[in-house]
Design a protein around this motif. Structure first.
Motif, PDB file in Angstrom:
ATOM      1  N   GLY A   1       2.498  18.603  -2.556  1.00  0.00           N
ATOM      2  CA  GLY A   1       3.633  17.730  -2.281  1.00  0.00           C
ATOM      3  C   GLY A   1       3.682  16.633  -3.322  1.00  0.00           C
ATOM      4  N   GLY A   2       4.222  15.475  -2.932  1.00  0.00           N
ATOM      5  CA  GLY A   2       4.306  14.345  -3.875  1.00  0.00           C
ATOM      6  C   GLY A   2       3.144  13.393  -3.672  1.00  0.00           C
ATOM      7  N   GLY A   3       3.304  12.146  -4.084  1.00  0.00           N
ATOM      8  CA  GLY A   3       2.310  11.094  -3.863  1.00  0.00           C
ATOM      9  C   GLY A   3       0.901  11.476  -4.294  1.00  0.00           C
ATOM     10  N   VAL A   4      -0.097  11.093  -3.486  1.00  0.00           N
ATOM     11  CA  VAL A   4      -1.500  11.399  -3.794  1.00  0.00           C
ATOM     12  C   VAL A   4      -1.697  12.907  -3.913  1.00  0.00           C
ATOM     13  N   ASP A   5      -1.085  13.636  -3.012  1.00  0.00           N
ATOM     14  CA  ASP A   5      -1.205  15.091  -2.966  1.00  0.00           C
ATOM     15  C   ASP A   5      -0.807  15.702  -4.319  1.00  0.00           C
ATOM     16  N   GLY A   6       0.346  15.289  -4.818  1.00  0.00           N
ATOM     17  CA  GLY A   6       0.825  15.793  -6.110  1.00  0.00           C
ATOM     18  C   GLY A   6      -0.150  15.433  -7.222  1.00  0.00           C
TER      19      GLY A   6
ATOM     20  N   LEU B   1      -6.600   1.805  -3.564  1.00  0.00           N
ATOM     21  CA  LEU B   1      -5.230   1.359  -3.296  1.00  0.00           C
ATOM     22  C   LEU B   1      -4.404   1.403  -4.573  1.00  0.00           C
ATOM     23  N   PHE B   2      -3.246   2.015  -4.440  1.00  0.00           N
ATOM     24  CA  PHE B   2      -2.386   2.306  -5.589  1.00  0.00           C
ATOM     25  C   PHE B   2      -1.313   1.220  -5.661  1.00  0.00           C
ATOM     26  N   GLY B   3      -1.594   0.154  -6.384  1.00  0.00           N
ATOM     27  CA  GLY B   3      -0.637  -0.944  -6.478  1.00  0.00           C
ATOM     28  C   GLY B   3      -1.162  -2.196  -5.790  1.00  0.00           C
TER      29      GLY B   3
ATOM     30  N   GLY C   1      -6.418   1.159  -7.899  1.00  0.00           N
ATOM     31  CA  GLY C   1      -6.463   2.216  -8.905  1.00  0.00           C
ATOM     32  C   GLY C   1      -5.899   3.541  -8.427  1.00  0.00           C
ATOM     33  N   ASP C   2      -6.207   4.572  -9.223  1.00  0.00           N
ATOM     34  CA  ASP C   2      -5.711   5.922  -8.982  1.00  0.00           C
ATOM     35  C   ASP C   2      -6.884   6.745  -8.433  1.00  0.00           C
ATOM     36  N   ILE C   3      -6.680   7.394  -7.315  1.00  0.00           N
ATOM     37  CA  ILE C   3      -7.777   8.104  -6.659  1.00  0.00           C
ATOM     38  C   ILE C   3      -8.291   9.273  -7.517  1.00  0.00           C
ATOM     39  N   THR C   4      -7.439   9.794  -8.398  1.00  0.00           N
ATOM     40  CA  THR C   4      -7.872  10.931  -9.220  1.00  0.00           C
ATOM     41  C   THR C   4      -8.831  10.508 -10.344  1.00  0.00           C
TER      42      THR C   4
ATOM     43  N   ALA D   1      -2.473  14.952   2.639  1.00  0.00           N
ATOM     44  CA  ALA D   1      -1.726  16.199   2.462  1.00  0.00           C
ATOM     45  C   ALA D   1      -0.612  16.328   3.507  1.00  0.00           C
ATOM     46  N   ASN D   2       0.020  17.478   3.541  1.00  0.00           N
ATOM     47  CA  ASN D   2       0.920  17.805   4.647  1.00  0.00           C
ATOM     48  C   ASN D   2       0.396  19.102   5.268  1.00  0.00           C
ATOM     49  N   SER D   3       0.944  19.465   6.429  1.00  0.00           N
ATOM     50  CA  SER D   3       0.404  20.596   7.191  1.00  0.00           C
ATOM     51  C   SER D   3       0.369  21.899   6.412  1.00  0.00           C
TER      52      SER D   3
ATOM     53  N   ILE E   1      -3.703   6.549   3.815  1.00  0.00           N
ATOM     54  CA  ILE E   1      -3.015   7.701   4.415  1.00  0.00           C
ATOM     55  C   ILE E   1      -1.763   7.259   5.188  1.00  0.00           C
ATOM     56  N   SER E   2      -0.694   8.020   5.026  1.00  0.00           N
ATOM     57  CA  SER E   2       0.589   7.834   5.735  1.00  0.00           C
ATOM     58  C   SER E   2       1.426   6.639   5.276  1.00  0.00           C
ATOM     59  N   THR E   3       0.965   5.875   4.257  1.00  0.00           N
ATOM     60  CA  THR E   3       1.730   4.666   3.892  1.00  0.00           C
ATOM     61  C   THR E   3       2.765   4.896   2.793  1.00  0.00           C
ATOM     62  N   GLY E   4       2.901   6.142   2.340  1.00  0.00           N
ATOM     63  CA  GLY E   4       3.878   6.442   1.295  1.00  0.00           C
ATOM     64  C   GLY E   4       5.072   7.157   1.887  1.00  0.00           C
ATOM     65  N   VAL E   5       5.164   8.444   1.586  1.00  0.00           N
ATOM     66  CA  VAL E   5       6.259   9.290   2.080  1.00  0.00           C
ATOM     67  C   VAL E   5       6.372   9.200   3.617  1.00  0.00           C
ATOM     68  N   TYR E   6       5.246   9.029   4.310  1.00  0.00           N
ATOM     69  CA  TYR E   6       5.245   9.001   5.783  1.00  0.00           C
ATOM     70  C   TYR E   6       5.514   7.617   6.381  1.00  0.00           C
ATOM     71  N   ARG E   7       5.732   6.591   5.511  1.00  0.00           N
ATOM     72  CA  ARG E   7       6.335   5.295   5.865  1.00  0.00           C
ATOM     73  C   ARG E   7       5.571   4.414   6.858  1.00  0.00           C
TER      74      ARG E   7
HETATM   75  N1  AR6 Z   1      -4.082   7.307  -6.000  1.00  0.00           N
HETATM   76  C1  AR6 Z   1      -4.191   6.547  -4.893  1.00  0.00           C
HETATM   77  N2  AR6 Z   1      -3.160   6.289  -4.066  1.00  0.00           N
HETATM   78  C2  AR6 Z   1      -1.966   6.838  -4.366  1.00  0.00           C
HETATM   79  C3  AR6 Z   1      -1.758   7.658  -5.499  1.00  0.00           C
HETATM   80  C4  AR6 Z   1      -2.887   7.895  -6.327  1.00  0.00           C
HETATM   81  N3  AR6 Z   1      -2.800   8.653  -7.423  1.00  0.00           N
HETATM   82  N4  AR6 Z   1      -0.452   8.052  -5.511  1.00  0.00           N
HETATM   83  C5  AR6 Z   1       0.145   7.496  -4.433  1.00  0.00           C
HETATM   84  N5  AR6 Z   1      -0.758   6.745  -3.743  1.00  0.00           N
HETATM   85  P1  AR6 Z   1       1.616   9.433   0.016  1.00  0.00           P
HETATM   86  P2  AR6 Z   1       1.638   9.978   2.926  1.00  0.00           P
HETATM   87  C6  AR6 Z   1      -0.577   5.937  -2.516  1.00  0.00           C
HETATM   88  O1  AR6 Z   1       3.096   9.483  -0.029  1.00  0.00           O
HETATM   89  O2  AR6 Z   1       2.425   8.751   3.178  1.00  0.00           O
HETATM   90  C7  AR6 Z   1       3.016  14.102   0.129  1.00  0.00           C
HETATM   91  O3  AR6 Z   1       4.185  14.669  -0.366  1.00  0.00           O
HETATM   92  C8  AR6 Z   1       0.822   5.590  -2.100  1.00  0.00           C
HETATM   93  O4  AR6 Z   1       1.276   4.462  -2.823  1.00  0.00           O
HETATM   94  O5  AR6 Z   1       0.852  10.099  -1.048  1.00  0.00           O
HETATM   95  O6  AR6 Z   1       0.442  10.276   3.796  1.00  0.00           O
HETATM   96  C9  AR6 Z   1       2.244  15.044   1.032  1.00  0.00           C
HETATM   97  O7  AR6 Z   1       2.346  16.388   0.603  1.00  0.00           O
HETATM   98  C10 AR6 Z   1       0.627   5.294  -0.623  1.00  0.00           C
HETATM   99  O8  AR6 Z   1       0.156   3.965  -0.434  1.00  0.00           O
HETATM  100  O9  AR6 Z   1       1.060  10.072   1.418  1.00  0.00           O
HETATM  101  C11 AR6 Z   1       2.909  14.836   2.357  1.00  0.00           C
HETATM  102  O10 AR6 Z   1       4.114  15.595   2.459  1.00  0.00           O
HETATM  103  C12 AR6 Z   1      -0.486   6.244  -0.215  1.00  0.00           C
HETATM  104  O11 AR6 Z   1      -1.071   6.702  -1.428  1.00  0.00           O
HETATM  105  C13 AR6 Z   1       3.264  13.366   2.340  1.00  0.00           C
HETATM  106  O12 AR6 Z   1       3.362  13.014   0.963  1.00  0.00           O
HETATM  107  C14 AR6 Z   1      -0.035   7.443   0.602  1.00  0.00           C
HETATM  108  O13 AR6 Z   1       1.211   7.901   0.118  1.00  0.00           O
HETATM  109  C15 AR6 Z   1       2.178  12.508   2.944  1.00  0.00           C
HETATM  110  O14 AR6 Z   1       2.639  11.183   3.008  1.00  0.00           O
END
Ligand code: AR6
Length: 176
Positions: A30-35, A156-158, A9-12, A23-25, A121-127
């Motif tokens: 940012g994008g992803g969960v943070d956004g 978990l998102f997806g 689901g969606d953490i929000t 988050a980021n520092s 944490i770290s599995t999206g933008v941070y690869r």
């Molecule tokens: N609910 C739960 N999980 C989510 C959601 C959501 N709404 N949206 C995405 N995910 P990421 P990171 C998953 O990129 O890798 C930001 O720009 C996503 O599919 O959000 O730690 C920050 O500002 C993935 O599995 O975080 C930093 O710059 C996981 O959340 C940077 O991204 C984490 O993906 C941090 O990168």
């Protein structure tokens, strides 16, 4: 003891005491969960993040640390912001990723939170590769003693992320 649960689901959407933000520092969004957290939680979260930057985190929040703010309009009590490490092919940053979970739980305990929702944490933008991130996340939370936290919910998102966490968790339980 913390009971670990996995949810697709969606953490929000989670009604919990604390939601953890990947988050980021800069702490300024940012994008992803943070956004998603800042969009849905509204401007109060960013205001508190700005205040933290102006006070004790002038240089930003270092990777592996965690800090709490209001959850604004989210159906949660607090947001705990933590900064994951960017995946590296050449350097082992696992200790920093483990620290994100440990420090988030420590902050949650300080707040008196009982239920805490974590993203992967770290599995999206941070690869960070999903299965390895799942192993670090699950073993760290399992092995961290808590005072007030009784449920750590991985959101978990997806399906791919959910399946990776579910398989790793199953393997860890069988090994026990
Ligand atoms: N609910 C739960 N999980 C989510 C959601 C959501 N709404 N949206 C995405 N995910 P990421 P990171 C998953 O990129 O890798 C930001 O720009 C996503 O599919 O959000 O730690 C920050 O500002 C993935 O599995 O975080 C930093 O710059 C996981 O959340 C940077 O991204 C984490 O993906 C941090 O990168």
């Amino acid at each position: 003891m913390t009971n670990i649960t996995l949810t697709l689901g969606d953490i929000t959407d989670q009604s919990v005491d604390a939601v953890v933000n990947a988050a980021n520092s800069s702490l300024l969004g940012g994008g992803g969960v943070d956004g998603a957290i800042h969009r849905r939680g509204g401007p109060e979260i960013l205001e508190e993040c700005r205040a933290l930057r102006a006070a004790q985190y002038g240089g930003g929040l270092p990777a592996g640390q965690a800090v709490a703010t209001t959850a604004g309009r989210l159906p949660a009590g607090w947001v705990i912001h933590t900064v994951g490490p960017v995946w590296s092919d050449t350097e082992d940053r696992s200790a920093t990723l483990a620290s994100c979970y440990r420090e988030s739980l420590r902050v949650a305990d300080e707040l008196g939170a009982r239920t805490v929702a974590f993203p992967a944490i770290s599995t999206g933008v941070y690869r960070w590769p999903l299965r390895d991130a799942a192993r670090i996340a699950l073993t760290t939370v399992r092995d961290t003693d808590t005072r007030t936290v009784t449920e750590a919910r991985f959101v978990l998102f997806g399906q791919e992320a959910y399946d990776a966490f579910a398989e790793v968790w199953k393997g860890l339980q069988q090994a026990h």
